[in-house]
Write a protein that holds these residues in place. Structure first.
Motif, short mmCIF file in Angstrom:
data_model
loop_
_atom_site.label_atom_id
_atom_site.label_comp_id
_atom_site.label_asym_id
_atom_site.label_seq_id
_atom_site.Cartn_x
_atom_site.Cartn_y
_atom_site.Cartn_z
N GLY A 1 0.82 -1.21 0.00
CA GLY A 1 0.00 0.00 0.00
C GLY A 1 0.85 1.26 0.00
N ILE A 2 1.99 1.20 0.69
CA ILE A 2 2.91 2.35 0.71
C ILE A 2 3.62 2.50 -0.63
N LEU A 3 4.09 1.36 -1.18
CA LEU A 3 4.86 1.38 -2.42
C LEU A 3 4.03 1.78 -3.63
N VAL A 4 2.76 1.32 -3.67
CA VAL A 4 1.94 1.55 -4.85
C VAL A 4 1.61 3.04 -5.03
N VAL A 5 1.65 3.80 -3.93
CA VAL A 5 1.42 5.24 -4.02
C VAL A 5 2.53 5.90 -4.84
N LYS A 6 3.74 5.35 -4.71
CA LYS A 6 4.88 5.91 -5.45
C LYS A 6 4.90 5.42 -6.89
N ASN A 7 4.85 4.07 -7.05
CA ASN A 7 4.92 3.51 -8.40
C ASN A 7 4.60 2.02 -8.34
N ASN A 8 3.83 1.54 -9.32
CA ASN A 8 3.50 0.11 -9.37
C ASN A 8 4.75 -0.76 -9.47
N SER A 9 5.76 -0.27 -10.17
CA SER A 9 6.97 -1.08 -10.38
C SER A 9 7.71 -1.35 -9.08
N HIS A 10 7.54 -0.49 -8.07
CA HIS A 10 8.21 -0.69 -6.79
C HIS A 10 7.73 -1.97 -6.10
N VAL A 11 6.44 -2.27 -6.27
CA VAL A 11 5.88 -3.50 -5.69
C VAL A 11 6.54 -4.72 -6.33
N LEU A 12 6.68 -4.69 -7.65
CA LEU A 12 7.28 -5.82 -8.36
C LEU A 12 8.77 -5.96 -8.05
N LEU A 13 9.46 -4.84 -7.92
CA LEU A 13 10.89 -4.89 -7.61
C LEU A 13 11.14 -5.52 -6.24
N LEU A 14 10.33 -5.14 -5.26
CA LEU A 14 10.49 -5.73 -3.93
C LEU A 14 10.15 -7.22 -3.95
N SER A 15 9.13 -7.60 -4.71
CA SER A 15 8.76 -9.01 -4.84
C SER A 15 9.90 -9.81 -5.46
N LEU A 16 10.54 -9.24 -6.48
CA LEU A 16 11.67 -9.91 -7.12
C LEU A 16 12.84 -10.06 -6.15
N PHE A 17 13.03 -9.06 -5.31
CA PHE A 17 14.09 -9.11 -4.30
C PHE A 17 13.85 -10.26 -3.31
N THR A 18 12.59 -10.49 -2.94
CA THR A 18 12.28 -11.59 -2.02
C THR A 18 12.57 -12.95 -2.65
N VAL A 19 12.42 -13.05 -3.98
CA VAL A 19 12.75 -14.29 -4.68
C VAL A 19 14.24 -14.58 -4.54
N VAL A 20 15.06 -13.55 -4.72
CA VAL A 20 16.52 -13.70 -4.61
C VAL A 20 16.91 -14.11 -3.19
N ILE A 21 16.33 -13.44 -2.19
CA ILE A 21 16.64 -13.77 -0.79
C ILE A 21 16.20 -15.20 -0.47
N SER A 22 15.02 -15.58 -0.93
CA SER A 22 14.52 -16.94 -0.68
C SER A 22 15.44 -17.99 -1.28
N GLN A 23 15.95 -17.72 -2.48
CA GLN A 23 16.85 -18.67 -3.14
C GLN A 23 18.16 -18.82 -2.36
N LEU A 24 18.67 -17.72 -1.84
CA LEU A 24 19.89 -17.77 -1.04
C LEU A 24 19.67 -18.56 0.25
N LEU A 25 18.55 -18.30 0.92
CA LEU A 25 18.23 -19.03 2.15
C LEU A 25 18.06 -20.52 1.87
N LEU A 26 17.41 -20.84 0.77
CA LEU A 26 17.19 -22.23 0.40
C LEU A 26 18.51 -22.95 0.13
N THR A 27 19.45 -22.24 -0.49
CA THR A 27 20.75 -22.83 -0.80
C THR A 27 21.55 -23.15 0.46
N PHE A 28 21.49 -22.25 1.44
CA PHE A 28 22.33 -22.40 2.63
C PHE A 28 21.70 -23.24 3.75
N PHE A 29 20.37 -23.28 3.83
CA PHE A 29 19.73 -23.84 5.02
C PHE A 29 18.97 -25.14 4.82
N THR A 30 19.01 -25.74 3.64
CA THR A 30 18.27 -26.99 3.45
C THR A 30 19.18 -28.09 2.93
#
Length: 416
Positions: free
Chosen positions: A163-192
């Motif tokens: 809700g905070i990001l969409v006020v600025k720009n729709n693309s900010h929501v997608l950029l943060l979502s993409l960042f979570t994919v990268v973080i999830s992949q790193l966690l998956l590599t190290f912790f499983t």
């Protein structure tokens, strides 16, 4: 906090569970950002609640397809590989949504939500595989409460951040979502760890008739829990489609409207902490059905309440009852999976299909009702439906769900 909540005998098991919850919570946070943002984006793009509902339902149609064929195509897949596939399709989903900024074509949206349907089913399969493979049977409900706690936290925080990001720009929501994919992949590599090999090798085949027969056999005995899953998912689908539009509509008039969805998710955190510590030992389906009946009653009232504090209180009560019911239902599924042994993925497919079916029917039904009666009245219709379902379960289900174990043991498998 989560690390010290679960009463698991070995410290290493507790740490692995904590790490796994951290990974899936990060995945769900990325999904929560998109789940909040996408319905409104679709409705603004096509100026139709019904079109929004139809496009959203495509994800669940694809999810239903995945539920049906996953047990046959990947009979021996572990949770790590399943999560890798989850993250791949989540990245595809985000990439296609970026493309719609330049080309808002309906077919690009359809492809995007199709990828959404695939990855959401994969993470659901991964969670069910993890619990039955790594958690002791008496702690199934506790473990599911922990997983649901992480998911609820993600879906509480996600809409606020989106809700905070969409006020600025729709693309900010997608950029943060993409960042979570990268973080999830790193966690998956190290912790499983990789899945340990078993003494049973399962055939990878595509025989739809066989899978239909398996589901038909299971459905005869498991219908109460299937109906519970469907009803709760239908409620959830309504909140995350018509509910997001309703929240934005009232927030334009009343500032507290922005808290509608967070108040739906917030009680889940409190309820699931209780379930992590206590669990449920007996009469699980009856208790879950009673909670569902209460949620149906509040939903019925919700549709007639004047806009104000009553709406927020009702939303909180609905969220709390669903939060208490969810780990009970998931714990029941895990118990049944444990009894089925290496044939459990057929039950996972059937269980996941009920969620998919609810998310096919839910957005279309909610979109149709919203367009004809308004978003708020839609909740009354849904409340009436799930209340009837809850009464059927309470009145006609057996005390304990049994499985045709001898027949299940004849299903396809070959020893190494």
């Amino acid at each position: 906090m989560l690390k010290h909540t679960f009463l698991i005998s070995h410290r290493s098991s507790t740490q692995k569970l904590f790490h796994y919850i951290l990974i899936v919570t990060t995945i769900f946070f990325g999904d929560a950002l998109l789940t909040f943002w996408l319905p409104t984006y679709l409705q603004r793009t096509f100026s139709s609640a019904l079109v929004m509902g139809l496009i959203m339902s495509v994800s669940s149609m694809v999810g239903l397809f995945v539920d049906f064929f996953f047990p046959q195509l990947f009979p021996d897949l572990g949770e790590k590989k399943t999560l890798n596939l989850t993250l791949f399709f989540q990245a595809v989903f985000i990439g296609l949504l970026f493309l719609t900024f330049s080309f808002p074509n309906i077919w690009i949206f359809v492809l995007a939500v199709a990828a959404w349907g695939v990855y959401f089913e994969f993470v659901s399969f991964a969670n069910k595989i993890y619990v039955t493979d790594h958690i002791k049977k008496p702690l199934y409900t506790n473990a599911w409460a922990g997983l649901d706690f992480g998911k609820s936290f993600a879906y509480l925080l996600g809409p606020i951040i989106a809700g905070i990001l969409v006020v600025k720009n729709n693309s900010h929501v997608l950029l943060l979502s993409l960042f979570t994919v990268v973080i999830s992949q790193l966690l998956l590599t190290f912790f499983t760890d990789q899945k340990k090999k078993t003494d049973i090798a399962l055939k990878s085949v595509i025989k739809p008739k066989i899978e239909i027969d398996h589901w038909r056999i299971l459905l005869k005995n498991t219908w109460p829990i299937i109906l519970l899953s469907f009803s709760i998912s239908l409620t959830d689908a309504t909140f995350w489609t018509s509910g997001t539009v309703f929240a934005e509509t009232i927030s334009q008039i009343y500032s507290y409207g922005v808290f509608l969805l967070p108040l739906y998710v917030a009680p889940m955190l409190i309820s699931q902490v209780i379930m992590m510590k206590r669990g449920v030992a007996a009469a699980k389906e009856k208790k879950a059905a009673s909670l569902l009946l209460f949620a149906g009653f509040i939903l019925l009232i919700f549709g007639k309440l004047p806009i104000g504090a009553g709406i927020l209180v009702a939303t909180f009560a609905i969220g709390a009852s669903i939060a208490l019911a969810l780990p009970i239902i998931e714990g029941l599924y895990s118990e049944l999976q444990e009894r089925m042994g290496f044939h459990s993925k057929h039950l996972i497919g059937l269980a996941s299909s009920t969620f998919s079916l609810a998310y096919i029917i839910g957005p279309i039904l909610a979109g149709f009702l919203s367009q004809n009666f308004g978003e708020q009245t839609t909740f009354s219709f849904i409340g009436c439906l799930i209340g009837i379902n809850a009464m059927i379960i309470i009145l006609f289900s057996n005390k304990k769900i049994t499985l045709p174990q001898q027949e299940i043991n004849t299903w396809d498998s070959i020893k190494k």
